[in-house]
Design a protein around this motif. Structure first.
Motif, short mmCIF file in Angstrom:
data_model
loop_
_atom_site.label_atom_id
_atom_site.label_comp_id
_atom_site.label_asym_id
_atom_site.label_seq_id
_atom_site.Cartn_x
_atom_site.Cartn_y
_atom_site.Cartn_z
N VAL A 30 -0.47 6.73 -11.15
CA VAL A 30 -1.14 7.62 -10.21
C VAL A 30 -2.18 8.55 -10.95
CG1 VAL A 30 -0.63 9.59 -8.92
CG2 VAL A 30 0.95 7.89 -8.65
N THR A 31 -3.38 8.26 -10.33
CA THR A 31 -4.54 9.13 -10.88
C THR A 31 -5.28 9.92 -10.12
OG1 THR A 31 -6.14 7.14 -10.37
CG2 THR A 31 -5.09 6.97 -12.38
N GLU A 32 -5.21 9.70 -8.72
CA GLU A 32 -5.78 10.71 -7.79
C GLU A 32 -4.71 11.78 -7.30
OE1 GLU A 32 -7.17 8.35 -4.49
OE2 GLU A 32 -8.44 6.83 -5.80
N GLN A 33 -5.31 13.09 -7.30
CA GLN A 33 -4.67 14.11 -6.87
C GLN A 33 -3.97 14.01 -5.51
OE1 GLN A 33 -6.39 18.14 -7.71
NE2 GLN A 33 -5.24 19.05 -5.99
N LYS A 34 -4.66 13.48 -4.62
CA LYS A 34 -3.93 13.53 -3.05
C LYS A 34 -2.77 12.54 -3.52
CE LYS A 34 -4.67 12.19 1.38
NZ LYS A 34 -5.55 11.70 2.60
N ASP A 35 -2.65 11.50 -4.06
CA ASP A 35 -1.55 10.58 -4.20
C ASP A 35 -0.49 11.18 -4.70
OD1 ASP A 35 -2.82 8.36 -2.91
OD2 ASP A 35 -3.27 7.49 -4.79
N ALA A 36 -0.90 12.27 -5.82
CA ALA A 36 0.40 12.89 -6.47
C ALA A 36 0.83 13.89 -5.64
CB ALA A 36 -0.23 13.50 -7.71
N GLU A 37 -0.03 14.74 -4.81
CA GLU A 37 0.60 15.73 -4.01
C GLU A 37 1.50 15.35 -2.78
OE1 GLU A 37 -3.01 17.46 -2.62
OE2 GLU A 37 -3.33 18.70 -4.38
N TYR B 198 13.56 8.01 -16.94
CA TYR B 198 12.06 8.20 -17.06
C TYR B 198 11.44 8.09 -15.61
CZ TYR B 198 12.35 8.66 -22.18
OH TYR B 198 12.64 9.03 -23.43
N PRO B 199 10.78 9.13 -15.08
CA PRO B 199 10.25 8.77 -14.03
C PRO B 199 8.87 8.22 -14.26
CG PRO B 199 10.98 11.49 -14.32
CD PRO B 199 11.02 10.75 -15.47
N HIS B 200 8.39 7.26 -13.44
CA HIS B 200 7.33 6.41 -13.42
C HIS B 200 6.64 6.36 -12.36
CE1 HIS B 200 5.28 2.47 -14.90
NE2 HIS B 200 4.46 3.52 -15.21
N PHE B 201 5.40 7.09 -12.44
CA PHE B 201 4.49 7.22 -10.98
C PHE B 201 3.31 6.23 -10.88
CE2 PHE B 201 5.67 11.32 -12.85
CZ PHE B 201 6.58 11.82 -12.06
N LEU B 202 3.47 5.40 -9.81
CA LEU B 202 2.79 4.18 -9.53
C LEU B 202 1.97 4.15 -8.30
CD1 LEU B 202 5.45 1.46 -10.67
CD2 LEU B 202 3.11 2.26 -12.10
N ARG B 203 0.97 3.80 -8.30
CA ARG B 203 -0.05 3.37 -7.22
C ARG B 203 -0.03 1.85 -6.96
NH1 ARG B 203 -1.54 3.25 -2.46
NH2 ARG B 203 -3.09 4.57 -1.52
N PHE B 204 0.25 1.55 -5.92
CA PHE B 204 0.12 0.20 -5.14
C PHE B 204 -0.88 0.13 -4.15
CE2 PHE B 204 4.30 0.24 -7.03
CZ PHE B 204 4.70 -0.99 -7.30
N ARG B 205 -2.00 -0.93 -4.69
CA ARG B 205 -2.96 -1.15 -3.63
C ARG B 205 -3.12 -2.69 -3.34
NH1 ARG B 205 -5.03 3.11 -6.57
NH2 ARG B 205 -5.92 5.04 -5.39
N ASP C 207 0.79 -1.27 -0.17
CA ASP C 207 -0.18 -0.06 -0.06
C ASP C 207 0.94 1.06 0.05
OD1 ASP C 207 -2.01 1.55 0.45
OD2 ASP C 207 -2.78 1.13 2.19
N CYS C 208 1.26 1.62 -1.40
CA CYS C 208 2.23 2.96 -1.38
C CYS C 208 2.19 3.48 -2.53
CB CYS C 208 3.62 2.39 -1.23
SG CYS C 208 4.08 1.24 -2.37
N VAL C 209 2.63 4.70 -2.70
CA VAL C 209 3.02 5.64 -3.80
C VAL C 209 4.22 5.54 -4.22
CG1 VAL C 209 2.37 7.48 -5.06
CG2 VAL C 209 1.03 7.04 -2.84
N GLN C 210 4.60 5.29 -5.51
CA GLN C 210 6.16 5.19 -5.86
C GLN C 210 6.49 6.03 -7.13
OE1 GLN C 210 7.83 1.20 -6.72
NE2 GLN C 210 7.17 0.49 -4.82
N MET C 211 7.70 6.36 -7.05
CA MET C 211 8.08 7.15 -8.35
C MET C 211 9.49 5.96 -8.75
SD MET C 211 10.69 8.56 -9.92
CE MET C 211 11.87 9.28 -8.59
N GLU C 212 9.24 5.46 -9.84
CA GLU C 212 10.18 4.44 -10.29
C GLU C 212 11.17 5.28 -11.22
OE1 GLU C 212 10.59 0.26 -12.70
OE2 GLU C 212 8.76 1.45 -12.52
N LEU C 213 12.32 5.05 -11.33
CA LEU C 213 13.12 5.61 -12.48
C LEU C 213 13.55 4.39 -13.32
CD1 LEU C 213 15.71 7.87 -10.47
CD2 LEU C 213 13.92 8.58 -11.93
#
Length: 412
Positions: A140-147, A125-132, A88-94
């Motif tokens: 990442v699709t939700e604004q709060k996760d991005a913030e 390249y940055p890759h923004f991922l949401r793990f649930r 359960d996390c938000v990631q920025m992968e390179l």
């Protein structure tokens, strides 16, 4: 605008090379703008996977800890897979550009062009991922996760500046292990990262699935009329492939009740079901429905896994089926053989998620060849292929018309 800010933070973090100074076990806590505590793990020092992961709250940290402790023993590969699907996390992968979806690649290139950035080298390249938990990793699709991820990236970049003068231990950052009791908490404001205090690590919660009451009297009446014969082995598992139709749905790994006849090793088809509420209610009808549709009812059922016991105990008692509960790590030969065959043919490492369409085409070609075999040749089909097809039929993973043709051809 929020995506531009996220890219700003990602490239700032990338420029610091923080992963060269910290291991992924050098976890630190951060007070987030909404008051929640986040836990940050920096990956990349080993050279295998380069990312920053922000675990949200107690549940987030416990999901990190669960993956770190994922060393077994396991009753099956299914159990091992499920242990890896709890993050359960938000990631920025390179990563490289080939790992991005077309729309993600277009966004990255548009940002780079606007800001005069040139992508060069590996993991550019940055890759923004949401793990649930139990979902396929998704953008990442939700604004709060991005913030929150933006905040964590800037805070981590500030930490990298501090580590130019101080060793991690001087900032109370040390590798977590099984004996660790606390972690350093930082605050981040006005571009300054500040150590606040040591805080206790969240404690693992003991979860036990309560037995489910079976109340479908009509189904029970139908089942009681059937002759009970034979012994089945059952286990509730996390299905190896995600289902769902993106972009409307984020692909999800459903639960599946694996049912195998001990006498002939045949797999009994049951329905996949979702368990977002963690009560297993969606699977309560899976076995009764299969029994009624196939008009086959066992005299005895063997189980060994806690959730399976919770799902079947009341039903078996009311249906007059003897339920045997074994030790969690005791082999159930027919079940284990069927699950191993399924995992070998259709497990997560058999082909990548993105190659499913191509794999399905290849599978349909093989099925077409089998359907055109004379009856005398059916017995020559390799057991692992036959067991894999039976598992696919049982899971409802094939088109209905092909399923029916295979059942007739193979006598399932």
């Amino acid at each position: 605008m929020i995506k531009d800010k996220l890219f700003d933070a990602a490239f700032r973090y990338k420029s610091t090379g923080l992963w060269k100074k910290l291991w992924d076990s050098d976890v630190f806590a951060l007070t987030l703008p909404d008051g929640e505590t986040g836990y940050i793990s920096i990956m990349g020092k080993s050279g295998e996977y380069n990312a920053l992961a922000l675990y949200l709250g107690d549940d987030g940290y416990l999901s990190y800890n669960s993956v770190q402790e994922n060393s077994g023993p396991f009753t099956s590969e299914f159990e091992q897979l499920e242990k890896l699907l709890v993050q359960d996390c938000v990631q920025m992968e390179l990563c490289g550009k080939d790992e991005l979806e077309p729309d993600e690649l277009e966004e990255a290139r548009a940002y780079a062009k606007k800001n005069g950035i040139r992508f060069a080298g590996a993991n550019a390249y940055p890759h923004f991922l949401r793990f649930r938990p139990n979902y396929h990793p998704w953008k990442v699709t939700e604004q709060k996760d991005a913030e929150l991820l933006t905040f964590a990236l800037h805070a981590s970049a500030a930490l990298a500046d501090m580590l130019k003068k101080e060793a991690p231990a001087k900032l109370h950052i040390t590798a977590l292990n099984g004996a660790s009791k606390e972690v350093p908490l930082f605050s981040f404001s006005d571009e300054k990262l500040k150590f606040e205090k040591m805080i206790p690590l969240p404690q693992k919660k003991q979860k036990k699935t309560a037995p489910l009451k079976f109340t479908d009297e009509i189904a029970l009446q139908k089942i009681k009329k059937l002759k009970k014969t034979g012994v089945w082995e059952c286990e509730l598992v996390r299905f190896t492939k995600p289902v769902g139709l993106p972009p409307e749905e984020i692909p999800y790994y459903p639960l599946y009740l694996f049912v195998v006849n001990r006498g002939n090793h045949m797999i009994m088809p049951t329905d996949l079901f979702k368990d977002d509420d963690s009560t297993l209610k969606g699977g309560l009808a899976s076995l009764p429905k299969a029994i009624i549709e196939r008009r086959q009812c066992p005299k005895e059922i063997y189980v060994r896994e806690e959730r399976t016991i919770a799902l079947l105990s009341d039903f078996c008692k009311k249906a007059g089926i003897q339920l045997h509960i074994t030790d969690p790590y005791e082999p159930l030969d027919a079940l284990d053989e069927a699950m191993d065959s399924f995992m070998a043919e259709f497990g997560p490492h058999s082909n990548d998620f993105d190659d499913d369409a191509e794999s399905m085409d290849e599978l349909l070609t093989i099925i077409d060849m089998i359907l055109n075999l004379p009856k005398s040749e059916i017995s020559k089909i390799p057991p692992e292929v036959l067991n894999g097809l039976k598992a696919m039929i049982a899971a409802g993973a094939l088109p209905p018309d092909i399923t029916e043709q295979l059942r007739k051809k193979l006598g399932i």
